[in-house]
Every structure is written in structure tokens, then in C-alpha cells.
Design a protein around this motif. Sequence first.
Motif, PDB file in Angstrom:
ATOM      1  N   ALA A  52       0.837  -1.206   0.000  1.00  0.00           N
ATOM      2  CA  ALA A  52       0.000   0.000   0.000  1.00  0.00           C
ATOM      3  C   ALA A  52       0.869   1.251   0.000  1.00  0.00           C
ATOM      4  O   ALA A  52       1.930   1.283   0.635  1.00  0.00           O
ATOM      5  CB  ALA A  52      -0.919  -0.007   1.212  1.00  0.00           C
ATOM      6  N   THR A  53       0.413   2.279  -0.707  1.00  0.00           N
ATOM      7  CA  THR A  53       1.145   3.556  -0.701  1.00  0.00           C
ATOM      8  C   THR A  53       0.665   4.464   0.417  1.00  0.00           C
ATOM      9  O   THR A  53       1.310   5.460   0.734  1.00  0.00           O
ATOM     10  CB  THR A  53       0.959   4.293  -2.039  1.00  0.00           C
ATOM     11  OG1 THR A  53      -0.442   4.573  -2.222  1.00  0.00           O
ATOM     12  CG2 THR A  53       1.456   3.445  -3.202  1.00  0.00           C
ATOM     13  N   GLU A  54      -0.500   4.121   1.009  1.00  0.00           N
ATOM     14  CA  GLU A  54      -1.039   4.946   2.096  1.00  0.00           C
ATOM     15  C   GLU A  54      -1.967   4.098   2.965  1.00  0.00           C
ATOM     16  O   GLU A  54      -2.601   3.155   2.491  1.00  0.00           O
ATOM     17  CB  GLU A  54      -1.796   6.155   1.531  1.00  0.00           C
ATOM     18  CG  GLU A  54      -2.939   5.770   0.605  1.00  0.00           C
ATOM     19  CD  GLU A  54      -3.693   6.982   0.079  1.00  0.00           C
ATOM     20  OE1 GLU A  54      -3.040   7.960  -0.307  1.00  0.00           O
ATOM     21  OE2 GLU A  54      -4.943   6.930   0.065  1.00  0.00           O
ATOM     22  N   ILE A  55      -2.052   4.468   4.253  1.00  0.00           N
ATOM     23  CA  ILE A  55      -2.824   3.727   5.249  1.00  0.00           C
ATOM     24  C   ILE A  55      -3.983   4.593   5.733  1.00  0.00           C
ATOM     25  O   ILE A  55      -3.808   5.770   6.032  1.00  0.00           O
ATOM     26  CB  ILE A  55      -1.931   3.347   6.462  1.00  0.00           C
ATOM     27  CG1 ILE A  55      -0.675   2.600   5.992  1.00  0.00           C
ATOM     28  CG2 ILE A  55      -2.705   2.537   7.486  1.00  0.00           C
ATOM     29  CD1 ILE A  55      -0.937   1.283   5.332  1.00  0.00           C
ATOM     30  N   GLN A  56      -5.179   3.975   5.815  1.00  0.00           N
ATOM     31  CA  GLN A  56      -6.409   4.724   6.167  1.00  0.00           C
ATOM     32  C   GLN A  56      -6.775   4.584   7.650  1.00  0.00           C
ATOM     33  O   GLN A  56      -7.921   4.304   7.970  1.00  0.00           O
ATOM     34  CB  GLN A  56      -7.586   4.218   5.332  1.00  0.00           C
ATOM     35  CG  GLN A  56      -7.463   4.427   3.835  1.00  0.00           C
ATOM     36  CD  GLN A  56      -8.682   3.907   3.079  1.00  0.00           C
ATOM     37  OE1 GLN A  56      -9.650   3.435   3.670  1.00  0.00           O
ATOM     38  NE2 GLN A  56      -8.637   4.010   1.766  1.00  0.00           N
ATOM     39  N   ALA A  57      -5.866   4.772   8.559  1.00  0.00           N
ATOM     40  CA  ALA A  57      -6.173   4.574   9.981  1.00  0.00           C
ATOM     41  C   ALA A  57      -6.741   5.848  10.616  1.00  0.00           C
ATOM     42  O   ALA A  57      -6.344   6.955  10.261  1.00  0.00           O
ATOM     43  CB  ALA A  57      -4.915   4.152  10.722  1.00  0.00           C
ATOM     44  N   GLY A  58      -7.660   5.681  11.562  1.00  0.00           N
ATOM     45  CA  GLY A  58      -8.224   6.821  12.271  1.00  0.00           C
ATOM     46  C   GLY A  58      -8.432   6.571  13.759  1.00  0.00           C
ATOM     47  O   GLY A  58      -8.245   7.448  14.577  1.00  0.00           O
ATOM     48  N   SER A  59      -8.779   5.318  14.108  1.00  0.00           N
ATOM     49  CA  SER A  59      -9.104   4.996  15.507  1.00  0.00           C
ATOM     50  C   SER A  59      -7.906   5.132  16.433  1.00  0.00           C
ATOM     51  O   SER A  59      -8.073   5.303  17.642  1.00  0.00           O
ATOM     52  CB  SER A  59      -9.660   3.567  15.605  1.00  0.00           C
ATOM     53  OG  SER A  59     -10.798   3.421  14.789  1.00  0.00           O
ATOM     54  N   TYR A  60      -6.695   5.048  15.878  1.00  0.00           N
ATOM     55  CA  TYR A  60      -5.487   5.035  16.716  1.00  0.00           C
ATOM     56  C   TYR A  60      -5.338   6.296  17.556  1.00  0.00           C
ATOM     57  O   TYR A  60      -4.687   6.280  18.591  1.00  0.00           O
ATOM     58  CB  TYR A  60      -4.238   4.869  15.832  1.00  0.00           C
ATOM     59  CG  TYR A  60      -3.859   6.114  15.068  1.00  0.00           C
ATOM     60  CD1 TYR A  60      -4.503   6.454  13.883  1.00  0.00           C
ATOM     61  CD2 TYR A  60      -2.882   6.977  15.556  1.00  0.00           C
ATOM     62  CE1 TYR A  60      -4.181   7.608  13.191  1.00  0.00           C
ATOM     63  CE2 TYR A  60      -2.554   8.141  14.867  1.00  0.00           C
ATOM     64  CZ  TYR A  60      -3.208   8.452  13.689  1.00  0.00           C
ATOM     65  OH  TYR A  60      -2.889   9.597  13.018  1.00  0.00           O
ATOM     66  N   VAL A  61      -5.923   7.414  17.131  1.00  0.00           N
ATOM     67  CA  VAL A  61      -5.724   8.674  17.865  1.00  0.00           C
ATOM     68  C   VAL A  61      -6.392   8.607  19.239  1.00  0.00           C
ATOM     69  O   VAL A  61      -5.783   8.935  20.252  1.00  0.00           O
ATOM     70  CB  VAL A  61      -6.271   9.889  17.082  1.00  0.00           C
ATOM     71  CG1 VAL A  61      -6.028  11.173  17.868  1.00  0.00           C
ATOM     72  CG2 VAL A  61      -5.654   9.971  15.692  1.00  0.00           C
ATOM     73  N   LEU A  62      -7.660   8.174  19.267  1.00  0.00           N
ATOM     74  CA  LEU A  62      -8.416   8.145  20.524  1.00  0.00           C
ATOM     75  C   LEU A  62      -8.511   6.744  21.110  1.00  0.00           C
ATOM     76  O   LEU A  62      -8.607   6.573  22.317  1.00  0.00           O
ATOM     77  CB  LEU A  62      -9.816   8.727  20.297  1.00  0.00           C
ATOM     78  CG  LEU A  62      -9.850  10.163  19.768  1.00  0.00           C
ATOM     79  CD1 LEU A  62     -11.280  10.606  19.496  1.00  0.00           C
ATOM     80  CD2 LEU A  62      -9.184  11.119  20.762  1.00  0.00           C
ATOM     81  N   MET A  63      -8.543   5.733  20.248  1.00  0.00           N
ATOM     82  CA  MET A  63      -8.595   4.316  20.658  1.00  0.00           C
ATOM     83  C   MET A  63      -9.911   3.961  21.377  1.00  0.00           C
ATOM     84  O   MET A  63     -10.736   4.812  21.673  1.00  0.00           O
ATOM     85  CB  MET A  63      -7.392   3.937  21.521  1.00  0.00           C
ATOM     86  CG  MET A  63      -6.082   3.916  20.748  1.00  0.00           C
ATOM     87  SD  MET A  63      -5.992   2.580  19.511  1.00  0.00           S
ATOM     88  CE  MET A  63      -5.667   1.156  20.555  1.00  0.00           C
ATOM     89  N   ASP A  64     -10.085   2.652  21.593  1.00  0.00           N
ATOM     90  CA  ASP A  64     -11.220   2.135  22.355  1.00  0.00           C
ATOM     91  C   ASP A  64     -10.800   0.790  22.942  1.00  0.00           C
ATOM     92  O   ASP A  64      -9.694   0.307  22.652  1.00  0.00           O
ATOM     93  CB  ASP A  64     -12.473   2.013  21.469  1.00  0.00           C
ATOM     94  CG  ASP A  64     -12.249   1.183  20.201  1.00  0.00           C
ATOM     95  OD1 ASP A  64     -11.483   0.194  20.252  1.00  0.00           O
ATOM     96  OD2 ASP A  64     -12.848   1.518  19.168  1.00  0.00           O
ATOM     97  N   THR A  65     -11.645   0.212  23.786  1.00  0.00           N
ATOM     98  CA  THR A  65     -11.208  -1.014  24.473  1.00  0.00           C
ATOM     99  C   THR A  65     -11.082  -2.180  23.504  1.00  0.00           C
ATOM    100  O   THR A  65     -10.327  -3.119  23.762  1.00  0.00           O
ATOM    101  CB  THR A  65     -12.172  -1.403  25.611  1.00  0.00           C
ATOM    102  OG1 THR A  65     -13.475  -1.627  25.068  1.00  0.00           O
ATOM    103  CG2 THR A  65     -12.213  -0.322  26.672  1.00  0.00           C
TER     104      THR A  65
END
Lengths: 360, 360
Positions: free
Chosen positions: A233-246
Motif C-alpha cells: 500500500a502507498t497509504e494507510i487509512q487509519a483513524g481509531s489510533y488517535v483516541l482508541m477504544d477497548t
Amino acid sequence: VASDRADNVDDTTGFTPLVDNPFAHQTIGKRTPCLVVDKITADRNIAVMADANPGTRLRPHVKAFKSTALARRLSDAGHQGFTCATLAEVEGMMRAGLGHDLLLANQTLDADHLSRIVELDGRLTVAVDSSETIAAATAGRVTEVLIDVFVGMPRCGCPPDEAGALATQARAAGLTVRGVMGYEGHLMMIEDRWRQAEQVAAAMEDLTRAAEDVGGEIISAGGTGTYDLHTEATEIQAGSYVLMDTDYLSLGLPFDLALWVEATIISVNHHQGWLVADAGLKAMAMDHGNPTWPFGDVWFCSDEHTTLSPNGDLDRDWRVGDRVRLAPAHVDPTVAKHERMWVVADEGVVDEWPVDLRFW
Amino acid sequence: VASDRADNVDDTTGFTPLVDNPFAHQTIGKRTPCLVVDKITADRNIAVMADANPGTRLRPHVKAFKSTALARRLSDAGHQGFTCATLAEVEGMMRAGLGHDLLLANQTLDADHLSRIVELDGRLTVAVDSSETIAAATAGRVTEVLIDVFVGMPRCGCPPDEAGALATQARAAGLTVRGVMGYEGHLMMIEDRWRQAEQVAAAMEDLTRAAEDVGGEIISAGGTGTYDLHTEATEIQAGSYVLMDTDYLSLGLPFDLALWVEATIISVNHHQGWLVADAGLKAMAMDHGNPTWPFGDVWFCSDEHTTLSPNGDLDRDWRVGDRVRLAPAHVDPTVAKHERMWVVADEGVVDEWPVDLRFW
């Protein structure tokens, strides 16, 4: 009731570290229920990810936090392209001046809304996986698309061997095809990282084969659970890592919990030992299960309440008026239930982030 | 995949009647996902309840629909007192001129918010179950309270034998005590009505004993599931019956489903037969399980998607762009996720009800 459940909490949740989190003890004194963000932890999460996937290597997914204020922090950290799930998110990001390079990683048939969004300042690339979504993009005067490819999760995406033909069709309609995307969402929560890496590699074989047929420079994939497992992949679509959850916390990733729901204890049953907090189903998403309370069991949530059973005996003396913090099981739909997040650091509340990308 | 699940739907959901509901076939052409209310069914539900519990015998609970427009219809149907779960609901009802006789059937410690609400036009009675909530009511310049009594559900409410002492304490603080309330929420979903009636009667024995100790004229209790099982209560706190959900529908009450989430099919997997609708966890509450789709199985919901497996073979020819309607499992937190409800009758969209009582 409380005492015979004391040993039960860590067994069932596995979140012993939450008890040691000093943040779980604090209170901000705002009207409850409310979202509170631990700024120091969120900033550390942002830094850890930016180290692993710097600059445009990460295309943060705003659906996880739905706040242009938080998106601006990510932009400041070097990530200037963003992923969106809804047209409301795209529109809000553009209006906030964060529309430098937005990807709608979702299908839309709403040519009318698209045509109003493309009038705004910014660059929009839309995912397409069918003739119909190509037609909607064209009718909506979008100029750039990605071909969305099925990589194993039963949701959107064309079969890999049809991606090339769709790209040809899109180009014939006058669209620029920037490449492909494929979201391996079914592989996010695999706890065995070796097995997870193998399965991500297999899914990405499908995507890279499609990318060869499609052309273009983008191969967009991934999420918080697979943020460091991508080689193609040339780019990763992550978002949850900033706030996280259990739920994500259970994977042991190098991201810590930065989001809590603060609630007030509004009733204490002194005879049988339970507490009632004023945050319920309307403040916390339940699709991944109950929230977690570091100091005892969560019995059940109702619309505006959560009934808690504290660890140990009642010598701790929980009182009506005490504040508690609950850790949500799923960050995205939890944040979407609120108007704002209170951002907290050692010195107390230091910022307010409006949740301004809600609805559709 | 689709064909071998065809017989499965009715077995697992028991909602065969939904397939025959003509409303399930329609579309309103608005931006999706959106809430649609079948006005004819909602009006029939309102009439059936008003027949069973006319006028002040019903104190409709606004938490189920969070809309002053809908509350106004109930007021027009003869119910001028309302039940609220949050101070935002109380404030919104007063500002809408619907504050004739509001009961906050919940505990609050927020004297500051209370003191601003009591400045508005209207009458507010607040539930109290502790010295602390009595103190908050007094500090918030509330003048009338009910004693909230525990009747078996592990949530708020003082023990029945302490209700009299609390009433004395409230009166000593200068408050008028209008009576008692006790919510038998744990008895709502009992399918055997005979057993349900017995257990409601037992719970209400506790409440009426407390009422004798407390004094006052109000005994407030009940909900949609027990709307016709109360002999001792002076008023019933039902709200879900107007719009209903698949959970309450399973009880066979004389109220029909009037609320749907309309979604657009944005992707079709022609090879394996699944459809993807653009309504997910952010549009539908999951605490009571998946939504129900009359024409097939709901596989799973993600943030902005629901993956569906249609009944029968694909001769039905579901296409990208088709509209579908999903029946939510739990009405209250589903409505709270939306800005508005579109009200539909034979002639199409006839009204828009803002969901204006959200947040806290």
C-alpha cells in the motif's frame, strides 16, 4: 454483590492497565455525560503513528473522530490527505480548509450533493466500484476516482479481476483514475500478529494485481489494526489510533486509550452495592459491547444510565455526586453521539473539539 | 449464499408481518440514511394508547422520540403531562410551550442547570431518591418532587421502606412531594402476559406501600410493555409505543412498527449475492441487536454500512441505487442519532419532525 465480583473484572476485560491509568481517576466538572480526551495520550498516539507512517504515507480516516479540530492536529503532524466515509465529512473538511486531498472511501449515488461539494475549495477523489457509482461521480462533476476493490470483507468493492475494466470505463467517462483502494476490515482484530500479517499480505496480493490492471499511483488500504503490516500500500487509512477504544486496546498495539466518557454517579444502592452513572446507550455505542469501568463491573446500560458494581467492599464509599470515567468499546459511533470533546491535560481542560462532522 | 438463507429469516426474527407491510416497499427519495415515520401507523398507535390510557392517565415519555413536534401531537391527543429523562428534554419541552406538567423521571445533581430551567414557563417535578438529589433540587429552586422508589430493576430508586423518610426530608427542605414513581423496566419484555401481570402486581405492591408512607396523589409507573397491566398507578410513562421497534414488536402488543431507517443500496456483489446499504452503526442503535430487513438477512453493520443477504435467488435483481428500509431493534437510541424524522403518508412526505431534544 460487589465483593464476589471483585476478581472478575480483569478476567473478563483484560484491561488491568486501565486501573493504573491516572486519567481514570480525574474529573473535569463539566455537565455529564461528556467525552473527555487525554491530550497527552492522544498526542503520543499521533506521534507514534506519524513515526511509522509519516506524511502522505498516512491518510487519516476522519470517521473515527468526526472533528475538524482534531483533523487539524493531524494535518499539523504532517498528514495532509484525509479519508472520509460520508459526504458530510467531505463537505465539513473542505469548509474547514482541510480539503487539500480528500478521499471518499465509500460509494455514493448522491450526484446532487457531490456537485455542490465540488464547488468548494479542495481536491476530492471518490471511490467507485460499479457503473452506477461512476455515473454518479460524473454527474456530480467529480474529476478523480479510485477503484474500490473487494479484498475479502463482504462490503463494497468490485472483484479484483473486474477492476481494470471499471478503470477503463471511468476513463472513458472522462474521469482520472488515481489508483485503487481495498479495505481489509475483516483482518483488523486478529490477535495473532503473524497470522494477521500473512492474511493481510494475501489480501494485498489481490489489491496489487488489481492496481496493475488499473494503473495510477495510489494503493490505499489498511486501518489501525494493520497500520504496520503493509508493504504494497502507498497509504494507510487509519483513524481509531488517535483516541482508541477497548476493542482496539485488546490488540496490544502501541496506542493507548485517550477517550473516556465522564459520568456522574446519580444514585447509590447502599444495601446491595450498585452505583448508577448518568451515561447510557445514548452516550456510548454498544455494538462492540459494554463500556469498561476500571474500578468494577458494568452490569448493563439503559438509555441514560449505566449500572455499575464496584470492586471490593463498599469501604471505598462511592457517593452520589462522584464522577466516574467509562472506556467505550467502539470509538467511532461513540464520538458520533456527542456534540463536543473536552480536551484535558495536567492543568485541566485545555481545549474543546466540536464533533462537527456528524450526520450525512 | 442468498438462497440457503431464504427460510432462515422468519425463524430467527419472527417478523413475517413486516414483509407484508406496504410501507417497507416505499421510498421517499431523501438523502440517506434517514428516519421515516409512517404517519398512519403512528397515529393509530397514539389512538390505541389514548383509548387505553386517556388524558393524564398517560404521561408520555419523550426520551423515546426526542421531538417536540411529535410531543405536540400527543398533547393534541389529550396527554398534557410528559415524562423526561434528561434536563435537555425538560428545557426543550418548556421552550416549545409543552411544559404544562413535566416530570424528570431521573435523578440529577445539576442544580445550576435546574435553576436556569425553572426560570422558563412551565411546571417541573423532579424525581429524587437520596439526600443528595433532594439537596440538588432545593439548590436548583425546584419546588415539586416525586420520590423515586426501587421496584426491582437495579437502577435508581430508594428502597420502598425508606421512601417515607425521604419524603419527610424533602418536605423539611421546603419541597412539595407530589407522590411516588417506580419504573418496572425489568418486566417490560416478559412474553407470557399472565406471568408479566403477576410480577407487575408484585412490584406495584412495593410502590403502593411506599406511596402510603409518602403521601401525595401521584403513583407514576409503567412503560409500553406494561401499558395495560397497571391497577394501582395513577399514570403510565410509556413512549416507545408511538414509533415502536422490533424488540417491542415481538411482544405482540396492539402497536405496529411506524419507524424505519431508509437507506440506499450503494454496492451489489453480483457473484456472491450480498447488497450493501448506506446505513450503519451511526444511523441505528445496536444494543438490542441488528436491525431487521423484511426481504432477507442482515449480515452485519459497520459504521456507515449494513451488509444484506436477500431472500431467494437474485432474480429479484436488486440494483445499485435501490432504496431499502431497515427496522431498528431499539427506537430510543436510534432516533437520538438523527437530526430529523421524515413523516410519510400515502401522498408521500407530509411533515418533518426535528429531533430537537437530543444531547444533555
